[in-house]
Design a protein around this motif. Structure first.
Motif, short mmCIF file in Angstrom:
data_model
loop_
_atom_site.label_atom_id
_atom_site.label_comp_id
_atom_site.label_asym_id
_atom_site.label_seq_id
_atom_site.Cartn_x
_atom_site.Cartn_y
_atom_site.Cartn_z
N GLY A 8 0.78 -1.23 0.00
CA GLY A 8 0.00 0.00 0.00
C GLY A 8 0.81 1.28 0.00
N GLY A 9 2.12 1.17 0.09
CA GLY A 9 2.94 2.37 0.06
C GLY A 9 2.95 2.99 -1.32
N GLY A 10 3.55 4.17 -1.42
CA GLY A 10 3.64 4.84 -2.70
C GLY A 10 4.10 6.27 -2.57
N ARG A 38 8.11 3.12 11.59
CA ARG A 38 8.65 3.69 10.37
C ARG A 38 10.09 4.12 10.59
N GLN A 39 10.80 4.16 9.49
CA GLN A 39 12.21 4.57 9.56
C GLN A 39 12.54 5.41 8.34
N ALA A 40 12.96 6.62 8.60
CA ALA A 40 13.40 7.53 7.54
C ALA A 40 14.91 7.39 7.39
N THR A 93 10.16 4.35 5.37
CA THR A 93 9.76 2.97 5.15
C THR A 93 8.93 2.54 6.35
N TYR A 94 7.75 2.00 6.08
CA TYR A 94 6.83 1.62 7.14
C TYR A 94 6.87 0.11 7.31
N TYR A 95 7.00 -0.30 8.57
CA TYR A 95 7.14 -1.71 8.92
C TYR A 95 5.98 -2.18 9.78
N GLN A 117 7.54 1.46 1.26
CA GLN A 117 8.00 2.84 1.20
C GLN A 117 6.83 3.79 1.01
N VAL A 118 6.83 4.82 1.81
CA VAL A 118 5.88 5.93 1.68
C VAL A 118 6.68 7.20 1.46
N THR A 119 6.38 7.87 0.37
CA THR A 119 7.06 9.13 0.06
C THR A 119 6.01 10.21 -0.15
N VAL A 120 6.14 11.29 0.60
CA VAL A 120 5.19 12.39 0.53
C VAL A 120 5.93 13.62 0.01
#
Length: 122
Positions: A8-10, A38-40, A93-95, A117-120
């Protein structure tokens, strides 16, 4: 063999919404508490949200309270993270994690997924 698979990330713009999913197998899902972390890049892994086995207890990091919602479907062995009003600082990155050894907020869980991975963008 325990498996936790996130999806579901994007890449989204600030203000958008995303729904992350975690599919679990190989463990007594309905009896186990779960969490999202999450970890950036360049930062430590941080707690996002936690949920007890029957959803009676929900915990959120202050940074996501009111914007994110954690839920689970024990019949389908699934956990979710509905993220709204996303901000660039949510990029990470969401775990998915299962089986906290102590408090939800502590990253001491028995099992971890590979992350999504989630990128905003601003």
């Amino acid at each position: 063999q325990v498996q936790l698979v996130e999806s579901g990330g994007g890449l989204v713009q600030a203000g958008a919404s995303l729904r992350l999913s975690c599919a679990a197998s190989g463990l007594p899902f309905s009896s186990i508490s779960m969490g999202w972390f999450r970890q950036a890049p360049g930062k430590e892994r941080e707690f996002v949200a936690g949920i007890s086995s029957r959803s009676f207890t929900l915990k959120y990091a202050d940074s996501v309270k009111g914007r994110f919602a954690i839920s689970r479907n024990n019949a389908q062995n699934m956990m979710f993270l509905q993220m709204t009003s996303l901000k660039p600082e949510d990029t990470a990155t969401y775990y998915c994690a299962a089986g906290p050894k102590g408090r939800f907020e502590s990253p001491s869980y028995d099992y971890w997924g590979q992350g999504t991975q989630v990128t905003v963008s601003s």
